[in-house]
Design an enzyme around this catalytic site. Structure first.
Site, PDB file in Angstrom:
ATOM      1  N   LYS A 193       0.847  -1.196   0.000  1.00 29.53           N
ATOM      2  CA  LYS A 193       0.000   0.000   0.000  1.00 29.53           C
ATOM      3  C   LYS A 193       0.872   1.231   0.000  1.00 29.53           C
ATOM      4  O   LYS A 193       2.000   1.204   0.516  1.00 29.53           O
ATOM      5  CB  LYS A 193      -0.866   0.023   1.266  1.00 29.53           C
ATOM      6  CG  LYS A 193      -2.101   0.875   1.123  1.00 29.53           C
ATOM      7  CD  LYS A 193      -3.196   0.065   0.453  1.00 29.53           C
ATOM      8  CE  LYS A 193      -4.494   0.806   0.372  1.00 29.53           C
ATOM      9  NZ  LYS A 193      -5.583  -0.125   0.008  1.00 29.53           N
TER      10      LYS A 193
ATOM     11  N   GLY B 173     -20.717   6.817   3.604  1.00 32.44           N
ATOM     12  CA  GLY B 173     -19.661   7.158   2.640  1.00 32.44           C
ATOM     13  C   GLY B 173     -20.236   7.067   1.241  1.00 32.44           C
ATOM     14  O   GLY B 173     -20.653   5.992   0.816  1.00 32.44           O
TER      15      GLY B 173
ATOM     16  N   GLY C 220     -18.656   7.969  -1.698  1.00 33.14           N
ATOM     17  CA  GLY C 220     -17.603   8.170  -2.689  1.00 33.14           C
ATOM     18  C   GLY C 220     -17.755   7.121  -3.778  1.00 33.14           C
ATOM     19  O   GLY C 220     -18.873   6.693  -4.089  1.00 33.14           O
ATOM     20  N   ASN C 221     -16.640   6.656  -4.328  1.00 35.54           N
ATOM     21  CA  ASN C 221     -16.684   5.688  -5.420  1.00 35.54           C
ATOM     22  C   ASN C 221     -17.435   4.412  -5.016  1.00 35.54           C
ATOM     23  O   ASN C 221     -18.461   4.065  -5.606  1.00 35.54           O
ATOM     24  CB  ASN C 221     -15.248   5.373  -5.853  1.00 35.54           C
ATOM     25  CG  ASN C 221     -15.211   4.434  -7.035  1.00 35.54           C
ATOM     26  OD1 ASN C 221     -15.843   4.698  -8.057  1.00 35.54           O
ATOM     27  ND2 ASN C 221     -14.518   3.319  -6.901  1.00 35.54           N
ATOM     28  N   ALA C 222     -16.965   3.742  -3.943  1.00 36.14           N
ATOM     29  CA  ALA C 222     -17.590   2.475  -3.539  1.00 36.14           C
ATOM     30  C   ALA C 222     -19.020   2.688  -3.052  1.00 36.14           C
ATOM     31  O   ALA C 222     -19.942   1.949  -3.414  1.00 36.14           O
ATOM     32  CB  ALA C 222     -16.751   1.808  -2.448  1.00 36.14           C
ATOM     33  N   GLY C 223     -19.239   3.714  -2.253  1.00 38.28           N
ATOM     34  CA  GLY C 223     -20.555   3.948  -1.660  1.00 38.28           C
ATOM     35  C   GLY C 223     -21.621   4.284  -2.683  1.00 38.28           C
ATOM     36  O   GLY C 223     -22.747   3.776  -2.614  1.00 38.28           O
TER      37      GLY C 223
END
Ligand code: GLU
Length: 417
Positions: free
Chosen positions: A107, A219, A221-224
């Protein structure tokens, strides 16, 4: 803000120790798997638009490569710490092993505030980071990808910088690239789609009817935003609340995720969405619902608030949203938690598909990607579920057992331990 990152990392290491003990692994394996194999910290000077030079700190942590090259995203985050990156790198090793991908875990992170930087500044920072770490990455060493506040444009600058320094055309040095520059179809919503596939399997086991099920997403964002859309459109679930860093919105009659996403695009937040009630992030996590998706950051459900969680199933789309104590307390209450290393593994799985396609310069159809992702997620879910039942442990403990065993087996075969 209080830095919880060291406590989280120590908890990750303790969990690994416990798993090694329960698998009867020897001290050498235990000592090696609890540590990253390599940690890189770099200073990146960047010429800012106002003519000054700002020096940013960047990290790349390479946790374990017994199963293949290190793999994992890069975060651009104002309060990034080395300990957070260590936890995230460790989770990537476990995630790739749970999915049985021939990859290890790594990471990266840069301490910066990307929301307040220009495109030019972000490009110089991205390229500067690669100039400092290029020797340690590459298709056969370590393959970065997007994560919190990074995206396909940033991956493209990084790939271009790497190829400019190394020479040649190596699209598979990095994943999450735009289509046309070596990206894979289906990478955009892969994290959420993979999450949906495992939720479908879990719902069958738990007897949850997904049509009309009440879903809460922390959340957006992208995933949410993708999980809200997928659960709504593909499963007919009702998305009763969503939130972002500025706050949340609640509508017991169900929100239209596409309209909320449009609203957020225009205003910068879901807050103020017409017709919905405002709600705080804390309140949202405690709403009565069938499925809760924490899809933002680590450490949001802990021993402090877990008693107030009123859901039947949790799908961890973020990395590390639940503390170990919270996870075990939910297990005792009979609430299933689909752990991050399984639930959000669709992202790295399609990253792996992108990597393979890039190596062959041969591209798959969207249907092919979805089919392969579905098969991989169902197989991983079943492996973890069976272990959880057989060993009478939570899904997280089971996932860790599956993963650690695979990594340890390779370390033994390689003669490292
Ligand atoms: N950042 C994503 C994760 O945490 C994806 C990593 C990757 O695609 O390599 O799983």
């Amino acid at each position: 803000m209080e830095d919880k990152s060291l406590a989280i990392y120590q908890s990750v290491q303790q969990q690994l120790d416990g798993i090694c003990d329960s698998l009867g692994l020897d001290e050498g394996v235990k000592a090696y798997i609890r540590q990253p194999q390599r940690e890189i910290t770099v200073s990146i000077p960047v010429k800012m638009d106002d003519g000054t030079v700002k020096v940013f700190t960047g990290f790349r942590v390479q946790h374990n490569n017994a199963r293949g090259p290190y793999k994992g995203g890069i975060r651009f985050y104002p309060t990034e710490t080395i300990n957070t990156v260590r936890s995230l790198a460790t989770w990537m090793s476990l995630k790739c092993a749970v999915m049985d991908l021939p990859l290890g875990g790594g990471k990266g992170g840069i301490i910066c505030d990307p929301k307040n930087m220009s495109m030019g500044e972000l490009e110089r920072l991205s390229r500067g980071y690669i100039r400092k770490i290029w020797k340690y990455i590459g298709p056969d060493q370590d393959i970065p990808a997007p994560d919190v506040y990074t995206n396909g444009q940033i991956m493209t600058w990084m790939m271009d910088e790497f190829n400019t320094i190394k020479g040649g055309d190596n699209p598979s040095v990095i994943t999450g690239k735009p289509i046309g520059l070596g990206g894979s179809l289906g990478r955009g919503d892969a994290t959420s789609r993979g999450g949906m596939y495992v939720v479908v399997e879990a719902a069958k086991k738990l007897g949850i009817e997904l049509k009309g099920a009440k879903v809460v997403v922390q959340g957006f964002g992208n995933a949410g935003s993708y999980i809200a859309e997928l659960m709504h459109d593909d499963q007919g679930s009702s998305i009763i609340a969503v939130s972002d860093s500025k706050g949340g919105i609640y509508d017991p009659a169900g929100l239209d995720p596409k309209a909320v996403a449009e609203f957020k695009k225009m205003t910068g937040s879901v807050v103020g969405y017409p017709g919905a009630k405002p709600i705080t992030n804390e309140e949202l996590l405690e709403l009565e619902c069938d499925i809760l998706f924490p899809a933002a950051l680590e450490g949001v459900i802990t021993a402090d608030n877990v008693v107030n969680v009123k859901t039947k199933l949790i799908g961890e789309l973020a990395n590390g949203p639940l503390s170990f104590e919270a996870n075990e307390s939910l297990y005792k209450r009979g609430i299933m938690v689909l752990p991050d290393v399984l639930c959000n593994a669709g992202g790295v799985t399609v990253s792996y598909f992108e990597y393979v396609q890039g190596l062959y310069h041969h591209w798959w159809s969207l249907e092919e990607v979805h089919e392969k992702l579905h098969a991989a997620m169902v197989k991983a879910f079943n492996g973890v579920y069976e272990t959880s039942v057989a060993k009478k442990v939570s899904m997280r403990q089971a996932a860790y057992m599956v993963a650690v065993k695979r990594i340890a087996d390779n370390m033994k075969l390689l003669g490292w331990v």
